[in-house]
Design an enzyme around this catalytic site. Structure first.
Site, PDB file in Angstrom:
ATOM      1  N   ASP A 133       0.829  -1.203   0.000  1.00 42.52           N
ATOM      2  CA  ASP A 133       0.000   0.000   0.000  1.00 42.52           C
ATOM      3  C   ASP A 133       0.866   1.257   0.000  1.00 42.52           C
ATOM      4  O   ASP A 133       2.048   1.223   0.349  1.00 42.52           O
ATOM      5  CB  ASP A 133      -0.888   0.032   1.241  1.00 42.52           C
ATOM      6  N   ASP A 134       0.236   2.380  -0.381  1.00 45.58           N
ATOM      7  CA  ASP A 134       0.754   3.738  -0.173  1.00 45.58           C
ATOM      8  C   ASP A 134       1.798   4.198  -1.177  1.00 45.58           C
ATOM      9  O   ASP A 134       2.548   5.137  -0.898  1.00 45.58           O
ATOM     10  CB  ASP A 134       1.292   3.905   1.252  1.00 45.58           C
ATOM     11  N   HIS A 249      -7.187   3.255   2.246  1.00 50.77           N
ATOM     12  CA  HIS A 249      -6.231   3.643   3.265  1.00 50.77           C
ATOM     13  C   HIS A 249      -6.869   3.391   4.627  1.00 50.77           C
ATOM     14  O   HIS A 249      -7.956   3.881   4.914  1.00 50.77           O
ATOM     15  CB  HIS A 249      -5.910   5.130   3.081  1.00 50.77           C
TER      16      HIS A 249
END
Length: 395
Positions: A133-134, A249
């Site tokens: 992620d991210d 998120h």
């Protein structure tokens, strides 16, 4: 299972049950002379439960377990369930036949389910997708994710379109030799405030509460629609992808109010879910860590949300992963936690990590990513990067 095999199974089950009952009686008699019955009986029952736990795994259901023990949680479940039932039934004035049959039937159900779980665990085919992620949050995050993807240690990644480096990260991902489509990392809990959305960003708990309270739902819904559609548009500009896979998120997309809006967007063709089984073979110290650090509580919140989301996604014809790992030890997927999680998953499943190189915490604060600033300043980000880098390249 044919009749001879079923009969053989029944004989083995009865033999182990008889041994456990004998152990219970022997412990009860030996302790009864110097301990009160209210204390001696639970101790005797615990000893019998341990005998049943081992005997049924190693003998009765050896075809399913391969001669290995059940996960320890089945022992805890069997003991707690039986103590509860055996304490409650006499208070209800249940007939003697019910007092005898109910615990026996309950045990058969529990050990049979444990055996099915063990068999499923042993037969998991293939390898899960390893997902990060991210991407786009900060240069250090992009460095680790792109390095892992280039080295074949990473299958996919999610792009945070409001991140400081989203544009350069998306461009770099497209240049990878075997780049998979990026996933939109929907963010409503931090980051720059969307235009004309005074109540966003909002915390996970606040959005979950908004799913339950009609007045708050009405206040938030239009703002969530506007923010999601803006992020979809931005994602399409950065990636050139028109059909979109989506996750969230801090898993915000699983909150019912947010999922309502996600399901209305025609571009969304796949959504991540977090159906994470409690792992087998995990050291006790990691269970303590999951409890102490809040991973177990987070898991308890997300499992019912995932259960609800899976049914809605299926009804809407939107794809999803089958199983998942990465909630219990979010941000600390290294060592035994990573090994056990990967062994428990197979094809169609997803393992989540958050690798990163060193990240400038002040830069994240300036871009309003306050929650991520503390998370990505942890040395665990580099530990995850190193742990994934050391694994066998994905095929």
């Amino acid at each position: 299972m044919n009749l001879p095999a079923a009969l053989n199974r029944l004989v083995r089950y009865g033999a182990i049950g008889l041994i456990a009952a004998t152990i219970h009686a022997a412990v009860l008699l030996s302790l009864g002379s110097w301990l009160p019955l209210s204390l001696a009986n639970p101790i005797g029952f615990l000893t019998a439960s341990i005998a049943g736990y081992l005997g049924h795994a190693l003998v009765t259901f050896r075809e399913e377990t391969g001669g290995r023990r059940f996960a320890r949680r089945w022992l805890l479940l069997q003991y707690a369930a039986n103590i509860s039932v055996c304490s409650l039934l006499p208070l209800l004035n249940a007939p003697t036949v019910v007092l005898v049959i109910t615990p026996t039937a309950l045990n058969a159900l529990i050990w049979n389910r444990a055996a099915r779980g063990a068999l499923h665990h042993r037969q998991r085919p293939g390898h899960p997708a390893i997902h990060a992620d991210d991407l786009g949050l900060a240069p250090g995050v992009d460095t680790a994710i792109l390095d892992l993807a280039t080295a074949g240690r990473l299958t996919s990644a999610s792009l945070l379109v409001e991140g400081a480096t989203a544009e350069s990260a998306a461009a770099a991902w497209r240049c990878l030799p075997k780049a998979q489509p990026l996933v939109l990392h929907l963010c409503l809990t931090e980051g720059p405030q969307p235009q004309n959305c005074p109540d966003l960003p909002a915390g996970f708990g606040e959005l979950l509460l908004g799913s339950l309270l009609p007045a708050k739902r009405r206040a938030l819904r239009d703002q969530i629609v506007q923010s999601i559609q803006a992020q979809i548009h931005r994602f399409q500009q950065l990636t050139g992808q028109h059909q979109i896979q989506l996750d969230g998120h801090q898993h915000i997309h699983l909150v019912p109010l947010v999922l309502d809006v996600v399901l209305e967007q025609p571009e969304i063709v796949w959504v991540r879910t977090t159906a994470e089984s409690l792992p087998q073979g995990l050291p006790l110290k990691l269970w303590i860590k999951a409890l102490r650090d809040g991973g177990l509580l987070k898991w308890q919140v997300l499992q019912p949300l995932t259960w609800l989301a899976q049914r809605r996604l299926k009804a809407a014809g939107i794809g999803s992963n089958q199983r998942f790992a990465g909630v219990l030890f979010t941000g600390e997927m290294t060592g035994a936690a990573l090994d056990v999680a990967e062994r428990s998953l197979g094809d169609g499943d997803l393992l989540l990590a958050h690798p990163a190189a060193a990240v400038n915490q002040d830069q994240l604060e300036q871009h309003q990513f306050h929650r991520s600033a503390a998370f990505f300043s942890s040395p665990w980000r580099q530990h995850e990067w190193k742990a994934l880098r050391a694994r066998t390249p994905r095929g």
